[in-house]
Design a protein around this motif. Structure first.
Motif, mmCIF file in Angstrom:
data_model
loop_
_atom_site.group_PDB
_atom_site.id
_atom_site.type_symbol
_atom_site.label_atom_id
_atom_site.label_comp_id
_atom_site.label_asym_id
_atom_site.label_seq_id
_atom_site.Cartn_x
_atom_site.Cartn_y
_atom_site.Cartn_z
ATOM 1 N N GLU A 65 11.824 -2.439 7.249
ATOM 2 C CA GLU A 65 10.761 -3.251 6.652
ATOM 3 C C GLU A 65 9.399 -2.783 7.140
ATOM 4 O OE1 GLU A 65 11.560 -7.397 7.210
ATOM 5 O OE2 GLU A 65 13.480 -7.278 6.186
ATOM 6 N N SER A 66 9.387 -1.698 7.923
ATOM 7 C CA SER A 66 8.143 -1.151 8.461
ATOM 8 C C SER A 66 7.576 -0.083 7.542
ATOM 9 C CB SER A 66 8.392 -0.534 9.843
ATOM 10 O OG SER A 66 8.773 -1.524 10.756
ATOM 11 N N GLN A 67 6.316 0.168 7.684
ATOM 12 C CA GLN A 67 5.608 1.150 6.860
ATOM 13 C C GLN A 67 6.260 2.524 6.944
ATOM 14 O OE1 GLN A 67 1.296 1.263 7.192
ATOM 15 N NE2 GLN A 67 1.386 3.482 7.343
ATOM 16 N N ILE A 111 7.177 3.581 10.819
ATOM 17 C CA ILE A 111 6.369 3.314 11.996
ATOM 18 C C ILE A 111 7.176 2.645 13.113
ATOM 19 C CG2 ILE A 111 5.451 1.032 11.426
ATOM 20 C CD1 ILE A 111 2.657 2.349 12.136
ATOM 21 N N ASP A 112 8.318 2.024 12.758
ATOM 22 C CA ASP A 112 9.169 1.393 13.770
ATOM 23 C C ASP A 112 10.128 2.385 14.431
ATOM 24 O OD1 ASP A 112 11.068 1.819 11.789
ATOM 25 O OD2 ASP A 112 11.657 -0.280 11.619
ATOM 26 N N GLY A 113 10.049 3.664 14.060
ATOM 27 C CA GLY A 113 10.891 4.694 14.648
ATOM 28 C C GLY A 113 12.144 5.009 13.864
ATOM 29 N N ALA A 114 12.365 4.320 12.761
ATOM 30 C CA ALA A 114 13.563 4.557 11.946
ATOM 31 C C ALA A 114 13.415 5.850 11.140
ATOM 32 C CB ALA A 114 13.795 3.384 10.997
ATOM 33 N N GLY A 126 8.149 -0.660 3.671
ATOM 34 C CA GLY A 126 9.362 0.029 4.085
ATOM 35 C C GLY A 126 10.218 0.547 2.947
ATOM 36 N N GLN A 127 9.744 0.423 1.730
ATOM 37 C CA GLN A 127 10.490 0.902 0.574
ATOM 38 C C GLN A 127 9.881 2.190 0.060
ATOM 39 O OE1 GLN A 127 10.941 -2.264 -2.302
ATOM 40 N NE2 GLN A 127 11.486 -3.740 -0.723
ATOM 41 N N ASP A 135 0.831 -1.201 0.000
ATOM 42 C CA ASP A 135 0.000 0.000 0.000
ATOM 43 C C ASP A 135 0.863 1.247 0.000
ATOM 44 O OD1 ASP A 135 -2.412 -1.450 0.138
ATOM 45 O OD2 ASP A 135 -2.222 -1.630 2.310
ATOM 46 N N CYS A 136 0.340 2.308 -0.581
ATOM 47 C CA CYS A 136 0.949 3.627 -0.509
ATOM 48 C C CYS A 136 0.616 4.195 0.869
ATOM 49 C CB CYS A 136 0.377 4.510 -1.611
ATOM 50 S SG CYS A 136 0.782 6.250 -1.431
#
Length: 120
Positions: free
Chosen positions: A55-57, A75-78, A34-35, A14-15
């Protein structure tokens, strides 16, 4: 102007956010995997995919004023800053996940996690 962009470089993703390059010719699309897909708006073709930082949104995108860099957050804080000319990561940082207590199997409280806004 209307256009449809079909990303065949990935399965079902998804976008999650978009940002327009300062020159108006590149559209960055943050994806749920995550891309970041970079689209050439003139040719309406996928120009590149930035991958490898998470690899997170992707939650937010921001181009630098000169257009040489794009910052992404997930969303993982990266948080990652990419050099678009070399298509490589030049800086990254991440936040930690807060849990309820120190026992094994705790779930995150959500108090400190994702970054949802970026700006240069």
């Amino acid at each position: 102007i209307a256009a449809t962009f079909e990303d065949t470089s990935a399965a079902e993703v998804d976008c999650s956010c978009i940002s327009l390059h300062p020159d108006g010719l590149i559209l960055a699309i943050g994806r749920s995997d995550g891309q970041v897909a970079l689209w050439d708006l003139k040719t309406q073709q996928l120009a590149s995919v930035l991958k490898g930082s998470t690899e997170s949104q992707i939650t937010a995108l921001s181009f630098s004023e000169n257009g040489y860099h794009v910052a992404t957050s997930a969303i993982d804080g990266a948080v990652t800053i990419w050099d678009l000319r070399k298509q490589s990561i030049i800086a990254s940082l991440s936040s930690t996940i807060t849990t309820n207590n120190d026992e094994e199997g705790d779930t995150p409280t959500g108090d400190s996690k994702g970054v949802h806004s970026l700006a240069f």
